[in-house]
Write an enzyme that holds these catalytic residues in place. Structure first.
Site, PDB file in Angstrom:
ATOM      1  N   LYS A  22       0.969  -1.207  -0.048  1.00 30.71           N
ATOM      2  CA  LYS A  22      -0.035  -0.170   0.130  1.00 30.71           C
ATOM      3  C   LYS A  22       0.886   1.387  -0.010  1.00 30.71           C
ATOM      4  O   LYS A  22       0.661   2.302  -0.860  1.00 30.71           O
ATOM      5  CB  LYS A  22      -1.008  -0.009   1.297  1.00 30.71           C
ATOM      6  CG  LYS A  22      -1.532   1.325   1.462  1.00 30.71           C
ATOM      7  CD  LYS A  22      -2.392   1.229   2.768  1.00 30.71           C
ATOM      8  CE  LYS A  22      -1.647   1.717   4.213  1.00 30.71           C
ATOM      9  NZ  LYS A  22      -1.665   3.025   4.387  1.00 30.71           N
ATOM     10  N   CYS A 126      -4.752  13.293  13.020  1.00 24.18           N
ATOM     11  CA  CYS A 126      -5.201  11.658  12.752  1.00 24.18           C
ATOM     12  C   CYS A 126      -5.284  10.874  13.897  1.00 24.18           C
ATOM     13  O   CYS A 126      -4.492  11.405  14.980  1.00 24.18           O
ATOM     14  CB  CYS A 126      -4.566  11.433  11.682  1.00 24.18           C
ATOM     15  SG  CYS A 126      -3.149  10.471  11.979  1.00 24.18           S
ATOM     16  N   ARG A 131       0.812  14.649  13.562  1.00 25.45           N
ATOM     17  CA  ARG A 131       1.655  14.674  12.230  1.00 25.45           C
ATOM     18  C   ARG A 131       1.369  15.807  10.921  1.00 25.45           C
ATOM     19  O   ARG A 131       0.715  15.830  10.209  1.00 25.45           O
ATOM     20  CB  ARG A 131       0.472  13.433  11.269  1.00 25.45           C
ATOM     21  CG  ARG A 131       0.695  11.918  11.953  1.00 25.45           C
ATOM     22  CD  ARG A 131      -0.036  11.105  11.135  1.00 25.45           C
ATOM     23  NE  ARG A 131       0.689  10.594  10.251  1.00 25.45           N
ATOM     24  CZ  ARG A 131       0.155   9.740   9.308  1.00 25.45           C
ATOM     25  NH1 ARG A 131      -0.781   9.084   9.349  1.00 25.45           N
ATOM     26  NH2 ARG A 131       1.025   9.273   8.341  1.00 25.45           N
ATOM     27  N   PRO A 132       2.274  16.669  11.500  1.00 30.95           N
ATOM     28  CA  PRO A 132       2.428  17.833  10.598  1.00 30.95           C
ATOM     29  C   PRO A 132       2.900  17.947   9.325  1.00 30.95           C
ATOM     30  O   PRO A 132       3.588  16.676   8.835  1.00 30.95           O
ATOM     31  CB  PRO A 132       3.339  18.694  11.440  1.00 30.95           C
ATOM     32  CG  PRO A 132       4.092  17.840  12.370  1.00 30.95           C
ATOM     33  CD  PRO A 132       3.224  16.846  12.614  1.00 30.95           C
ATOM     34  N   ASP A 134       4.946  20.363   8.182  1.00 28.24           N
ATOM     35  CA  ASP A 134       6.040  21.388   7.877  1.00 28.24           C
ATOM     36  C   ASP A 134       7.308  20.998   7.058  1.00 28.24           C
ATOM     37  O   ASP A 134       7.966  21.901   6.463  1.00 28.24           O
ATOM     38  CB  ASP A 134       6.557  21.813   9.333  1.00 28.24           C
ATOM     39  CG  ASP A 134       6.968  20.776  10.085  1.00 28.24           C
ATOM     40  OD1 ASP A 134       6.313  19.717  10.058  1.00 28.24           O
ATOM     41  OD2 ASP A 134       7.863  21.030  11.040  1.00 28.24           O
ATOM     42  N   LEU A 135       7.670  19.766   7.308  1.00 25.78           N
ATOM     43  CA  LEU A 135       8.870  19.150   6.625  1.00 25.78           C
ATOM     44  C   LEU A 135       8.772  19.087   5.109  1.00 25.78           C
ATOM     45  O   LEU A 135       9.431  19.373   4.311  1.00 25.78           O
ATOM     46  CB  LEU A 135       9.633  18.079   7.203  1.00 25.78           C
ATOM     47  CG  LEU A 135       9.801  18.079   8.653  1.00 25.78           C
ATOM     48  CD1 LEU A 135      10.315  16.778   9.288  1.00 25.78           C
ATOM     49  CD2 LEU A 135      10.891  19.449   8.902  1.00 25.78           C
ATOM     50  N   ASP A 316       4.841   0.784  12.024  1.00 25.14           N
ATOM     51  CA  ASP A 316       3.468  -0.038  11.417  1.00 25.14           C
ATOM     52  C   ASP A 316       3.160  -1.320  11.738  1.00 25.14           C
ATOM     53  O   ASP A 316       2.324  -1.948  11.457  1.00 25.14           O
ATOM     54  CB  ASP A 316       3.505   0.121   9.932  1.00 25.14           C
ATOM     55  CG  ASP A 316       3.194   1.566   9.597  1.00 25.14           C
ATOM     56  OD1 ASP A 316       3.105   2.254  10.316  1.00 25.14           O
ATOM     57  OD2 ASP A 316       3.600   1.858   8.215  1.00 25.14           O
ATOM     58  N   ILE A 338       7.965   7.053  16.908  1.00 24.98           N
ATOM     59  CA  ILE A 338       7.591   7.590  15.808  1.00 24.98           C
ATOM     60  C   ILE A 338       6.424   8.526  15.859  1.00 24.98           C
ATOM     61  O   ILE A 338       6.331   9.834  15.332  1.00 24.98           O
ATOM     62  CB  ILE A 338       7.533   6.718  14.425  1.00 24.98           C
ATOM     63  CG1 ILE A 338       8.773   5.729  14.531  1.00 24.98           C
ATOM     64  CG2 ILE A 338       7.099   7.367  13.173  1.00 24.98           C
ATOM     65  CD1 ILE A 338      10.016   6.254  13.787  1.00 24.98           C
ATOM     66  N   ARG A 408      -8.681  -0.499   4.436  1.00 30.49           N
ATOM     67  CA  ARG A 408      -7.634   0.493   4.050  1.00 30.49           C
ATOM     68  C   ARG A 408      -6.508   0.012   3.778  1.00 30.49           C
ATOM     69  O   ARG A 408      -5.788   0.443   2.584  1.00 30.49           O
ATOM     70  CB  ARG A 408      -7.742   1.653   4.963  1.00 30.49           C
ATOM     71  CG  ARG A 408      -8.916   2.554   5.190  1.00 30.49           C
ATOM     72  CD  ARG A 408      -8.565   3.462   6.030  1.00 30.49           C
ATOM     73  NE  ARG A 408      -7.515   4.407   5.369  1.00 30.49           N
ATOM     74  CZ  ARG A 408      -6.817   5.685   5.961  1.00 30.49           C
ATOM     75  NH1 ARG A 408      -7.407   5.882   7.162  1.00 30.49           N
ATOM     76  NH2 ARG A 408      -6.131   6.240   5.298  1.00 30.49           N
TER      77      ARG A 408
HETATM   78  C1  EPZ Z   1       4.409   7.087   6.169  1.00 35.42           C
HETATM   79  O1  EPZ Z   1       3.694   8.048   6.817  1.00 35.42           O
HETATM   80  C2  EPZ Z   1       3.359   5.919   6.088  1.00 35.42           C
HETATM   81  N1  EPZ Z   1       2.433   6.233   5.274  1.00 35.42           N
HETATM   82  C3  EPZ Z   1       2.993   5.454   7.437  1.00 35.42           C
HETATM   83  O2  EPZ Z   1       2.065   4.100   7.546  1.00 35.42           O
HETATM   84  C4  EPZ Z   1       4.057   5.141   8.433  1.00 35.42           C
HETATM   85  O3  EPZ Z   1       3.906   5.008   9.758  1.00 35.42           O
HETATM   86  C5  EPZ Z   1       5.145   6.267   8.437  1.00 35.42           C
HETATM   87  O4  EPZ Z   1       5.467   6.766   6.891  1.00 35.42           O
HETATM   88  C6  EPZ Z   1       6.227   6.202   9.115  1.00 35.42           C
HETATM   89  O5  EPZ Z   1       7.128   4.905   8.642  1.00 35.42           O
HETATM   90  C7  EPZ Z   1       2.487   6.123   3.944  1.00 35.42           C
HETATM   91  O6  EPZ Z   1       3.570   5.724   3.325  1.00 35.42           O
HETATM   92  C8  EPZ Z   1       1.262   6.352   3.195  1.00 35.42           C
HETATM   93  P1  EPZ Z   1       6.838  10.301   8.265  1.00 35.42           P
HETATM   94  P2  EPZ Z   1       4.270   9.535   6.734  1.00 35.42           P
HETATM   95  O7  EPZ Z   1       6.557  11.715   7.551  1.00 35.42           O
HETATM   96  O8  EPZ Z   1       5.323   9.727   5.441  1.00 35.42           O
HETATM   97  C9  EPZ Z   1       7.143  13.503  11.770  1.00 35.42           C
HETATM   98  C10 EPZ Z   1       0.144   3.070   7.675  1.00 35.42           C
HETATM   99  O9  EPZ Z   1      -0.373   2.296   8.820  1.00 35.42           O
HETATM  100  N2  EPZ Z   1       6.783  14.666  10.661  1.00 35.42           N
HETATM  101  O10 EPZ Z   1       7.862   9.423   7.960  1.00 35.42           O
HETATM  102  O11 EPZ Z   1       3.453  10.538   7.174  1.00 35.42           O
HETATM  103  C11 EPZ Z   1       5.572  12.762  11.795  1.00 35.42           C
HETATM  104  O12 EPZ Z   1       4.623  13.479  12.708  1.00 35.42           O
HETATM  105  C12 EPZ Z   1       0.969   4.224   8.013  1.00 35.42           C
HETATM  106  O13 EPZ Z   1       0.262   2.422   6.894  1.00 35.42           O
HETATM  107  C13 EPZ Z   1       6.804  16.075  11.104  1.00 35.42           C
HETATM  108  O14 EPZ Z   1       7.127  16.399  11.983  1.00 35.42           O
HETATM  109  O15 EPZ Z   1       5.288   9.500   8.039  1.00 35.42           O
HETATM  110  C14 EPZ Z   1       6.343  11.561  12.527  1.00 35.42           C
HETATM  111  O16 EPZ Z   1       6.269  11.888  13.857  1.00 35.42           O
HETATM  112  C15 EPZ Z   1       0.319   5.364   8.887  1.00 35.42           C
HETATM  113  N3  EPZ Z   1       6.843  16.910  10.239  1.00 35.42           N
HETATM  114  C16 EPZ Z   1       7.709  11.780  11.903  1.00 35.42           C
HETATM  115  O17 EPZ Z   1       7.767  12.570  11.090  1.00 35.42           O
HETATM  116  C17 EPZ Z   1       6.321  16.498   8.781  1.00 35.42           C
HETATM  117  O18 EPZ Z   1       6.212  17.664   8.134  1.00 35.42           O
HETATM  118  C18 EPZ Z   1       7.542  10.331  10.765  1.00 35.42           C
HETATM  119  O19 EPZ Z   1       6.495  10.417   9.692  1.00 35.42           O
HETATM  120  C19 EPZ Z   1       6.399  15.269   8.354  1.00 35.42           C
HETATM  121  C20 EPZ Z   1       6.450  14.246   9.398  1.00 35.42           C
END
Ligand code: EPZ
Length: 429
Positions: A22, A126, A131-132, A134-135, A316, A338, A408
């Site tokens: 997915k 969520c 889950r911001p 900003d990055l 996950d 995470i 999902r």
């Molecule tokens: C991806 O989410 C996955 N989703 C998530 O899968 C997975 O849990 C996550 O990566 C971590 O491995 C998809 O691939 C569709 P991140 P993503 O940006 O990209 C913080 C599932 O169950 N952060 O790596 O949204 C964030 O809040 C899911 O399939 C910021 O602070 O995750 C988190 O603490 C849910 N600012 C950390 O970084 C930002 O701008 C890692 O999040 C972006 C992220």
């Protein structure tokens, strides 16, 4: 609303085919926005999130044709999508759609890179944390985009195209890395992405972009180099197998005992998980057809683990591991680093008789001899599936409500488990 009813106590034996991932499919579908030619994706799982993203992309004018089943294919073969973004008719992604699936925020990068502008709703909170984004915005800013935030929307503009630059992420982000890759692929000049996510899904997207004519090297390491190109072409790409689905079924077998071949699974995508299961007393063997997981006789040994970005233990699979450890012979500790709120399954596991104590980001799980079935529900898909794993070993009937979370991210979950001997069925309405 559908429910899943499970009568626990059956061992799992047989073969479970692993579907396409997915979390690779979603960014790959979004990458189709980078070209006016057709992108063909094979091994796409039949999931509610994939269907929803089809609708979201349709809103931008993307045409998606789903290939029919060919002779000899079984119901488990993934589908083939022919995706054409020849005519982008709208560069706005509205709140109603983005709030239903966070990953759809990522359309901001290809729309901006190809069309010079994008207006995308901020996704909002969520079930697993704040889950911001900003990055992701920072990455676009590093490539010369003008960014404005207005009434809940991020408006990004690059009238003369994006310019290569240096993006150094202060923390590892999967979505940030996907966004940076897609934007940099069409930027003028070269981009360096530092502290990039090394998740296999990032490598899969980079491989597909390279087939489309991008010049990306270093994907799978924490330093990725992108030489921008003026345009990208169509391509054909097969989605890699889902490592989270693989790990989930491995834990289900570890929970019930038995012997199951996880067909098409790639062990190198989840070494940290298999190492941990081996420590817990589960037999894991790589074969030409996939990965065999077995537990016969021996009890489950407790473990200590902390979630971290790839190649560490994935967030996950945290909920699923916790379900398994509710039956371990001793005390386990799981630390979630995470997401700040990813323990919604704890109280539901407790309803099944688990002994779990939460202290901030750390859960202490005291193994119990038996779990007992009860009605349960969860607020995200990995939490929901952890309840299924617990239910497979619980005495009596467990009813898992809010099955749409499972739909999902898990293709034909109840068929796959029932084929291996689980007493599980979906009840409609
Ligand atoms: C991806 O989410 C996955 N989703 C998530 O899968 C997975 O849990 C996550 O990566 C971590 O491995 C998809 O691939 C569709 P991140 P993503 O940006 O990209 C913080 C599932 O169950 N952060 O790596 O949204 C964030 O809040 C899911 O399939 C910021 O602070 O995750 C988190 O603490 C849910 N600012 C950390 O970084 C930002 O701008 C890692 O999040 C972006 C992220």
């Amino acid at each position: 609303m559908d429910r899943i009813c499970i009568n626990g106590g059956q061992r799992l034996n047989g073969t479970i085919p692993i579907s396409g991932a997915k979390n690779a499919t979603l960014p790959l579908m979004i990458a189709s926005l980078l070209t006016d030619q057709t992108l063909i994706l094979d091994n796409v799982p039949r999931l509610a999130d994939v269907a929803l993203l089809q609708r979201i992309l349709g809103n931008h004018g993307v045409d998606i044709m789903v290939g029919g089943k060919r002779p000899g294919e079984t119901q488990y073969d993934g589908q083939t999508l022919h995706i054409s973004a020849a005519n982008i008719i709208d560069t706005t992604a509205p709140y109603e759609l983005v709030s239903r699936m966070r990953a759809s925020f990522w359309v901001i990068a290809p729309l901006l890179a190809r069309m010079g502008e994008a207006k995308v709703s901020m996704p909002g909170g969520c079930a697993i944390g704040t889950r911001p984004v900003d990055l992701l915005i920072m990455a676009l800013d590093c490539l010369g985009a003008e960014i404005e935030i207005d009434r809940g929307y991020v408006i990004a503009r690059a009238r003369n195209g994006l310019k290569g630059g240096r993006i150094s992420f202060p923390k590892v982000t999967v979505g940030g890395t996907h966004t940076a890759l897609m934007a940099a692929a069409l930027a003028r000049g070269s981009t360096v992405i530092e502290n990039a996510a090394r998740e296999p899904e990032v490598t899969d997207v980079a491989d597909c972009l390279n087939k489309m004519g991008a010049r990306i090297s270093g994907a799978g390491t924490s330093r990725i180099l992108v030489e921008g190109v003026a345009r990208l072409n169509g391509a054909r790409h097969r989605v890699l197998p889902d490592r989270i689905e693989t790990g989930t079924y491995a834990m289900a077998v570890a929970m019930t005992g038995g012997d199951v071949l996880l067909e098409n699974a790639r062990p190198e995508l989840l070494q940290s998980v298999f190492d941990l299961l081996a420590r817990a007393g589960v037999e894991v063997t790589s074969t030409n057809a996939g990965v065999r997981v077995a537990r016969n006789g021996a009890g489950i040994a407790p473990v200590e683990v902390t979630t971290s970005p790839f190649p560490g233990f994935p967030t996950d699979l945290q909920a699923q591991l916790m379900a398994l450890m509710t039956r371990a012979m001793g005390t386990s500790r799981i630390t979630e680093t995470i997401f700040e709120n990813r323990f919604m399954h704890v109280q539901e596991l407790v309803r099944l008789g688990a002994h779990i104590q939460l202290d901030g980001e750390c859960a202490t799980i005291e193994g119990v001899e038996r779990l007992k079935g009860a009605p349960v529900m969860a607020t995200d898909l990995r939490a929901s599936v952890s309840l299924v794993i617990a239910a497979l070993a619980a005495e009596g009937e467990t009813v898992v409500n809010r099955v749409y979370h499972l739909d999902r991210g898990f293709e034909r979950l109840e068929d796959k488990l029932a084929a291996c001997g689980a007493a599980i069925e979906r009840v409609s309405g």
